[in-house]
Enzyme design. Sequence first.
Site, PDB file in Angstrom:
ATOM      1  N   GLY A   1      -7.188  17.155 -13.405  1.00 24.22           N
ATOM      2  CA  GLY A   1      -7.621  18.483 -12.984  1.00 24.22           C
ATOM      3  C   GLY A   1      -8.891  18.379 -12.159  1.00 24.22           C
TER       4      GLY A   1
ATOM      5  N   GLY B   1     -12.944  20.939 -17.363  1.00 17.37           N
ATOM      6  CA  GLY B   1     -13.101  20.903 -18.820  1.00 17.37           C
ATOM      7  C   GLY B   1     -12.445  19.716 -19.505  1.00 17.37           C
ATOM      8  N   LYS B   2     -12.092  18.667 -18.724  1.00 13.25           N
ATOM      9  CA  LYS B   2     -11.371  17.521 -19.310  1.00 13.25           C
ATOM     10  C   LYS B   2     -12.242  16.779 -20.336  1.00 13.25           C
ATOM     11  CE  LYS B   2     -10.810  15.757 -15.154  1.00 13.25           C
ATOM     12  NZ  LYS B   2     -11.432  16.781 -14.298  1.00 13.25           N
ATOM     13  N   THR B   3     -13.477  16.459 -19.912  1.00 12.12           N
ATOM     14  CA  THR B   3     -14.357  15.732 -20.830  1.00 12.12           C
ATOM     15  C   THR B   3     -14.671  16.589 -22.051  1.00 12.12           C
ATOM     16  OG1 THR B   3     -15.315  14.566 -18.978  1.00 12.12           O
ATOM     17  CG2 THR B   3     -16.600  14.539 -20.995  1.00 12.12           C
TER      18      THR B   3
ATOM     19  N   GLU C   1     -12.009   8.772 -17.614  1.00 12.66           N
ATOM     20  CA  GLU C   1     -12.236   8.228 -16.277  1.00 12.66           C
ATOM     21  C   GLU C   1     -12.513   6.743 -16.326  1.00 12.66           C
ATOM     22  OE1 GLU C   1     -15.337  10.551 -14.522  1.00 12.66           O
ATOM     23  OE2 GLU C   1     -13.922  12.114 -13.978  1.00 12.66           O
TER      24      GLU C   1
HETATM   25  N1  LIG Z   1     -23.530  19.489 -22.392  1.00  7.46           N
HETATM   26  C1  LIG Z   1     -23.194  20.523 -21.640  1.00  7.46           C
HETATM   27  N2  LIG Z   1     -23.879  21.674 -21.732  1.00  7.46           N
HETATM   28  C2  LIG Z   1     -23.539  22.740 -20.999  1.00  7.46           C
HETATM   29  N3  LIG Z   1     -22.532  22.745 -20.099  1.00  7.46           N
HETATM   30  C3  LIG Z   1     -21.808  21.622 -19.950  1.00  7.46           C
HETATM   31  C4  LIG Z   1     -22.103  20.456 -20.708  1.00  7.46           C
HETATM   32  N4  LIG Z   1     -21.224  19.492 -20.353  1.00  7.46           N
HETATM   33  C5  LIG Z   1     -20.413  20.035 -19.422  1.00  7.46           C
HETATM   34  N5  LIG Z   1     -20.762  21.309 -19.182  1.00  7.46           N
HETATM   35  C6  LIG Z   1     -20.087  22.240 -18.272  1.00  7.46           C
HETATM   36  O1  LIG Z   1     -18.753  22.369 -18.712  1.00  7.46           O
HETATM   37  C7  LIG Z   1     -17.852  22.427 -17.618  1.00  7.46           C
HETATM   38  C8  LIG Z   1     -16.751  21.389 -17.814  1.00  7.46           C
HETATM   39  O2  LIG Z   1     -17.340  20.122 -17.767  1.00  7.46           O
HETATM   40  P1  LIG Z   1     -16.493  18.821 -18.060  1.00  7.46           P
HETATM   41  O3  LIG Z   1     -17.430  17.667 -17.989  1.00  7.46           O
HETATM   42  O4  LIG Z   1     -15.728  19.004 -19.305  1.00  7.46           O
HETATM   43  O5  LIG Z   1     -15.506  18.813 -16.828  1.00  7.46           O
HETATM   44  P2  LIG Z   1     -14.563  17.660 -16.304  1.00  7.46           P
HETATM   45  O6  LIG Z   1     -13.252  18.282 -16.004  1.00  7.46           O
HETATM   46  O7  LIG Z   1     -14.557  16.495 -17.241  1.00  7.46           O
HETATM   47  O8  LIG Z   1     -15.315  17.293 -14.958  1.00  7.46           O
HETATM   48  P3  LIG Z   1     -15.380  15.904 -14.169  1.00  7.46           P
HETATM   49  O9  LIG Z   1     -13.983  15.575 -13.745  1.00  7.46           O
HETATM   50  O10 LIG Z   1     -16.271  16.197 -13.027  1.00  7.46           O
HETATM   51  O11 LIG Z   1     -15.959  14.920 -15.133  1.00  7.46           O
HETATM   52  C9  LIG Z   1     -18.681  22.227 -16.386  1.00  7.46           C
HETATM   53  O12 LIG Z   1     -18.923  23.489 -15.812  1.00  7.46           O
HETATM   54  C10 LIG Z   1     -19.986  21.663 -16.878  1.00  7.46           C
HETATM   55  O13 LIG Z   1     -21.064  22.073 -16.093  1.00  7.46           O
END
Ligand SMILES: Nc1ncnc2c1ncn2[C@@H]1O[C@H](COP(=O)(O)OP(=O)(O)OP(=O)(O)O)[C@@H](O)[C@H]1O
Length: 592
Positions: free
Chosen positions: A385, A390-392, A515
């Site tokens: 995605g 929001g994956k992580t 990742e």
């Molecule tokens: N510790 C945190 N505190 C507040 N907001 C957070 C935190 N970690 C992530 N976010 C927010 O949550 C949302 C989802 O983040 P996440 O890291 O889960 O996305 P992702 O899909 O894994 O992204 P990427 O592929 O870039 O790693 C993002 O808007 C991010 O800014």
Amino acid sequence: MATQSVTSADNLVDHKSHRKYGTRDLLRLITHYAHPKKGLFLVGILLSFVATICSLSITLLLKQFIDAFNHGTSGHLLVQLSLIIVFQLLASVSSSFLLNYTGVDAVSTLRSKLWEHIVDLPIPYFDQNRTGELSSRVVNDTSTIFELISSQFSNAINGIISIIGSLVLMLMLNFKLTIIILIIVPIMAAIIVPMGQILARISKAIQKETANLNSAAVQMISQNRLVKAMVAEKSLKQQGTDQVNRIKGFSVNQIKLVSILNPILNIILLAAIFIIIVYGGILVQTKALTIGSLVAFLMYAVQMISPLSSVTGLVTAVQQTVGATERIDNILDSPVEDKRVDGKDLANIDKISFDHVNFGYQTDKMILKDIDLTIQQGERIALIGESGSGKTTLVSLLESYYAPTSGNLTINGDPMVDFAIPALRNRIGYVSQEVDLMPGTIRDNLLLGSTTAVSDTHLVDLLGQVGLTAWVQELPAGLDTDVGERGLNVSGGQRQRLAIVRALVRKPSLLILDEATASLDNRNQERVTELLATLPKDLTTITIVHRLNQIEAYPRILFMEHGQITGDGNHDQLLATHDSYRDFYQLQYRHG
Ligand SMILES: Nc1ncnc2c1ncn2[C@@H]1O[C@H](COP(=O)(O)OP(=O)(O)OP(=O)(O)O)[C@@H](O)[C@H]1O
């Protein structure tokens, strides 16, 4: 089903107290940690008392020695004097050791407790607090408290006993001369106390700026690659110089004040001695005072006035240390992660279910929205995605770093919160986005947290599966090679593959690769995909995939958009039915 709570957004707020901290809090902290050695501390105080009484007695014996000089009967006094000097020496050496020892012991216990507490703090705490600041708490703030109890405290205790004892003996020797001293002391106090308060403020500012320097230094050192890549050396150097100069500015003010204060106090002391000598001389001439008494009086005056600055210095030091106490207390008061020690054990993960799960780091902003998902044992899942979808965050819930804000997350049909955290995490191998190696050898890193013995043959076998055997064999000490601080001697790809081995060593039921293939080249990425295919059939894997060139290898793909799972199927199904997936896939291929 049980409502899931714990480390949710509401608990992420810091626990900084808003009450005013005072000396009482500092004393509470010190006595708490000094308590186990309170017997030694009391003996130290007693010996300090004995040592001061001895030194006051030495003066008294000196008086008798001088007065008896003309009568030639001073031999036995000399013996007494020698004995008492030896006794004083022994008592002061022992008291100094005991008081310092209890100080060292109390601060060491506090440091260890703080260290252990920080290790146990939950992930949200680290999301909100800067690394440099936390390390400053462990190092600088505990040092401030150490300074206070190891030297200033014992000096002041000796000082107080010396002041009171000298005063009593001076009153016994001559009342009028004592009055002169009692007039001078408040004058000195009127100078020392306000200046001490100014010094305390300066000192507090120095402490704060030093903590900032510490924090900035940690950032600068850990981010030096970024700094060089951005050619930001000049601005970083300027930032450092500004910070150092701020400390210098306060320190220069401190030096100015101390430089003025000490000579002024010396002049007042000299004036006091001068008046005592003149007035005492008259008393000696009129036979109202013996020469021995005058000498003794002068010595007592010095013994009373000299410790004044260490006693008032203690007040200043206590004021400074209150700030450090508050910062340390804020950490110690922050709740540690609930490890759910009474929770259930987890032998295997057969099924994971998200049932209308919502989660937000802040309660007013949901990041995961209505996640409904079931994962069966042995599934090979790719999670893909847009960045920030929001994956992580989704996999962080599986590690129990955070708990859902609402909805239910269950493992084998039981709420996740029913399982003990160590049992749960031991069943999950997690390779996070930022793979950092710990200081130590390759073996130390691979066995991090492992409680069971793992043979070298097994490690070499796992290293072979990720294509690292040759690399490890070429290292100077093989598995015993030091990886260097922060793993800088190891490339990004090697680091990630080492992290995969580290995750597999604990024979997990669920392997999460966040990742993990992002910084791998094509060959190594293929190798990891091949490895996933060779893993035991019952091992469930969730891989957050960024590069889609191997995506067909995954039987199940979850596609995330804005915190929701909008696609769930294999590559062909999603390509045929899911517009966003198709766009996402084609975009990557168009851009290579
Ligand atoms: N510790 C945190 N505190 C507040 N907001 C957070 C935190 N970690 C992530 N976010 C927010 O949550 C949302 C989802 O983040 P996440 O890291 O889960 O996305 P992702 O899909 O894994 O992204 P990427 O592929 O870039 O790693 C993002 O808007 C991010 O800014």
